[in-house]
Motif scaffolding. Structure first.
Motif, short mmCIF file in Angstrom:
data_model
loop_
_atom_site.label_atom_id
_atom_site.label_comp_id
_atom_site.label_asym_id
_atom_site.label_seq_id
_atom_site.Cartn_x
_atom_site.Cartn_y
_atom_site.Cartn_z
N TRP A 11 -4.88 -9.56 -9.89
CA TRP A 11 -4.93 -9.41 -11.35
C TRP A 11 -3.85 -8.45 -11.84
N LEU A 12 -3.39 -7.53 -10.97
CA LEU A 12 -2.32 -6.63 -11.40
C LEU A 12 -1.03 -7.40 -11.68
N HIS A 13 -0.83 -8.50 -10.94
CA HIS A 13 0.35 -9.33 -11.18
C HIS A 13 0.23 -10.10 -12.49
N GLN A 14 -1.05 -10.30 -12.93
CA GLN A 14 -1.27 -11.10 -14.14
C GLN A 14 -1.15 -10.28 -15.42
N THR A 15 -1.06 -8.95 -15.29
CA THR A 15 -0.99 -8.14 -16.50
C THR A 15 0.35 -8.34 -17.19
N ASN A 16 0.37 -8.04 -18.45
CA ASN A 16 1.60 -8.17 -19.23
C ASN A 16 2.57 -7.05 -18.84
N LEU A 50 -6.31 2.22 -5.91
CA LEU A 50 -6.04 1.08 -6.80
C LEU A 50 -4.85 0.27 -6.28
N PHE A 51 -3.82 0.99 -5.89
CA PHE A 51 -2.60 0.35 -5.41
C PHE A 51 -2.86 -0.42 -4.12
N ILE A 52 -3.55 0.21 -3.17
CA ILE A 52 -3.79 -0.45 -1.88
C ILE A 52 -4.70 -1.67 -2.05
N LEU A 53 -5.73 -1.53 -2.89
CA LEU A 53 -6.68 -2.64 -3.04
C LEU A 53 -6.10 -3.82 -3.80
N PHE A 54 -5.32 -3.53 -4.86
CA PHE A 54 -4.98 -4.62 -5.77
C PHE A 54 -3.50 -4.97 -5.88
N SER A 55 -2.65 -4.36 -5.04
CA SER A 55 -1.24 -4.76 -5.15
C SER A 55 -1.01 -6.12 -4.49
N GLY A 56 -1.94 -6.53 -3.62
CA GLY A 56 -1.82 -7.85 -3.01
C GLY A 56 -0.91 -7.89 -1.80
N TYR A 57 -0.41 -6.73 -1.36
CA TYR A 57 0.46 -6.70 -0.19
C TYR A 57 -0.33 -6.32 1.04
N ARG A 58 0.20 -6.70 2.21
CA ARG A 58 -0.48 -6.39 3.46
C ARG A 58 -0.40 -4.89 3.75
N MET A 59 -1.44 -4.38 4.42
CA MET A 59 -1.51 -2.94 4.70
C MET A 59 -0.25 -2.40 5.38
N LYS A 60 0.27 -3.15 6.36
CA LYS A 60 1.42 -2.62 7.11
C LYS A 60 2.65 -2.53 6.20
N HIS A 61 2.77 -3.46 5.26
CA HIS A 61 3.88 -3.37 4.32
C HIS A 61 3.71 -2.17 3.39
N ILE A 62 2.46 -1.98 2.92
CA ILE A 62 2.19 -0.86 2.02
C ILE A 62 2.55 0.46 2.71
N PHE A 63 2.19 0.58 3.99
CA PHE A 63 2.51 1.83 4.69
C PHE A 63 4.02 2.01 4.85
N LEU A 64 4.71 0.90 5.08
CA LEU A 64 6.18 1.00 5.16
C LEU A 64 6.77 1.47 3.83
N PHE A 65 6.22 0.94 2.72
CA PHE A 65 6.72 1.36 1.41
C PHE A 65 6.46 2.83 1.18
N LEU A 66 5.28 3.28 1.65
CA LEU A 66 4.88 4.65 1.35
C LEU A 66 5.59 5.69 2.21
N LEU A 67 6.19 5.24 3.31
CA LEU A 67 6.83 6.17 4.24
C LEU A 67 7.86 7.09 3.59
N PRO A 68 8.83 6.54 2.82
CA PRO A 68 9.82 7.44 2.19
C PRO A 68 9.18 8.47 1.26
N PHE A 69 7.99 8.12 0.74
CA PHE A 69 7.37 9.03 -0.22
C PHE A 69 6.83 10.28 0.45
N LEU A 70 6.57 10.17 1.75
CA LEU A 70 6.15 11.37 2.48
C LEU A 70 7.31 12.36 2.54
N PHE A 71 8.53 11.83 2.72
CA PHE A 71 9.72 12.68 2.68
C PHE A 71 9.82 13.38 1.34
N ILE A 72 9.61 12.59 0.27
CA ILE A 72 9.70 13.15 -1.07
C ILE A 72 8.68 14.26 -1.22
N PHE A 73 7.46 14.00 -0.72
CA PHE A 73 6.40 15.00 -0.81
C PHE A 73 6.85 16.30 -0.16
#
Lengths: 264, 194
Positions: A11-16, A50-73
């Motif tokens: 449904w997140l993809h369906q939002t305007n 919210l992001f993990i449940l409803f972005s519609g991407y696989r968990m392993k992809h989500i973790f790959l996306f989040l990896l650079p953000f740990l650096f930022i943190f």
């Protein structure tokens, strides 16, 4: 850019797209004016879920996306933790001066950066750029000349990337793809930038001329290939955001993790 | 047809150039946090790259509004390809572009030299510092650390988005593409008279 990666349409993809942008952008301002780390921690948890449940991407992809953000943190919080002002000293070594206040402030900044990142990623991963610009023309009356320029530029991206590889290979063959020193590095950037920019300018000119000869006008009364409307999912998103914000605020007040209420 | 404001050609060219810089901005992110843990704000010396779209686009197209549009478009490009900073880059882009634009407007869009683009780079730096002040509590850093941060960022901005941007455009002029972009100048008319 990653919408081609395998994912489910939730449904997140369906939002305007415009509604999503206008819901997310004020959050930036809200987050900047929150000084209680407990609130930010709760929000970070809420929006990550919210992001993990409803972005519609696989968990392993989500973790790959989040990896650079740990650096930022780490990088965002570290200079404040190490060099920030504060009263209660925990550790001091030369210029490094860690205090209780600077530590919590640093962690707070880390969570802030994390939240911005989650919002950005959630938007980028659930929005098609083409629909975003169609929606901006229809919902907030963005002038067509701007919207179509962006659309054309997005289309040109693959060509630019291919051109970059061509230039790179040409320079490599001539042993000119490496340089040392700050000056050398800037020279190197130039070596890549000149052909890419000049070709892009020529291409942009040709496209603009072609568009105008085929009757493109900046008139806002026009028909659209994609009709983008507001719908019930935009209301859902609004409600969910309000709930996370409210619950996070309440929980921070009732069950705080850390005693600090204001990091300033 | 489009009498007021920028023409489609200007907008399209600006946006396309800006998207190229948007990708540079995105690649710059990992580089920035790769040098950041070295401490002592060496990272701030390369921060200036994030202001370059505004100055280059202005030097190329030489019209009002181009600097702001370029910086916003570059930020959008960076955002759409998945910036580490997420939505925040849009606000930074908007403000940095606006401050650069104000510098050019102060000279009535009549000066295109290295001094004026360096001033625009300084303008963008001020914009980024204002946002950092609210977002990053930078006023809470120890004073020596804050001074180091601010001066490193200014120096980097002038070198990259001022001097380097200028020399980049000078090199582009040699390729001849800039003749496609700029409005006819007084010199062009003068050369016809001879």
């Amino acid at each position: 850019m990653r919408w081609s990666m395998e994912h489910k349409e939730t449904w997140l993809h369906q939002t305007n797209p415009t509604a999503k942008l206008l819901l997310f952008l004020p959050m930036f301002v809200v987050i900047v004016f929150v000084h209680n780390p407990n609130v930010l921690m709760n929000w970070a948890v809420g929006f990550t879920v919210l992001f993990i449940l409803f972005s519609g991407y696989r968990m392993k992809h989500i973790f790959l996306f989040l990896l650079p953000f740990l650096f930022i943190f780490v990088s965002t919080s570290s200079s404040m933790i190490l060099f920030g002002k504060g009263e209660t000293t925990w550790f001091r070594w030369g210029l490094i001066h860690i205090t209780e206040e600077s530590f919590y402030r640093g962690v707070h900044l880390g969570f802030r950066a994390l939240l911005f990142a989650i919002f950005g990623l959630m938007f980028a991963l659930t929005t098609k750029p083409v629909l975003l610009f169609y929606s901006l023309m229809q919902q907030v009356k963005l002038q067509p000349k701007y919207a179509y320029s962006f659309l054309a530029a997005i289309r040109l991206l693959p060509i630019m990337i291919e051109e970059f590889q061509t230039v790179h290979q040409a320079l490599k063959v001539r042993r000119a793809a490496k340089a040392s020193g700050f000056r050398g590095k800037l020279e190197l950037v130039k070596r890549y930038a000149i052909p890419l920019l000049s070709q892009s300018i020529r291409r942009a000119q040709r496209i603009a001329v072609a568009m105008e000869t085929k009757g493109f006008t900046n008139d806002r009364k026009r028909t659209f290939y994609y009709e983008v409307k507001l719908g019930k999912y935009d209301v859902y998103l609004f409600v969910v955001i309000c709930m996370i914000v409210a619950v996070g605020y309440y929980m921070a007040d009732v069950f705080p993790y850390v005693a600090v209420k204001d990091v300033r | 047809m489009q009498t007021k404001g920028l023409k489609l050609t200007d907008v399209l060219t600006t946006v396309v150039i800006a998207i190229v810089f948007g990708i540079v901005y995105k690649v710059w992110g990992p580089l920035y946090y790769a040098v950041k843990p070295l401490g002592l704000h060496i990272d701030q010396l390369i921060y200036g790259m994030w202001f370059i779209a505004a100055t280059v686009a202005y030097l190329l197209i030489r019209k009002p509004g181009v600097a702001l549009l370029a910086e916003v478009a570059a930020a959008s490009g960076e955002f759409l390809v998945g910036s580490e900073w997420g939505l925040e880059v849009l606000l930074y882009g908007l403000l940095q572009g606006l401050f650069a634009e104000l510098v050019f407007a102060a000279f009535r869009y009549k000066r295109f030299d290295v001094a004026v683009v360096s001033l625009a780079a300084i303008g963008s730096t001020v914009a980024s510092l204002v946002l950092d002040f609210y977002k990053g509590y930078i006023d809470q850093l120890a004073w020596w650390n804050l001074t180091l941060l601010i001066s490193a960022r200014f120096v980097g901005a002038i070198v990259i988005s001022g001097l380097f941007a200028y020399s980049l455009v000078k090199a582009l002029e040699k390729t001849g593409v800039t003749q496609l972009l700029r409005p006819t100048s007084k010199e062009d008319y003068d050369s016809l008279d001879q």
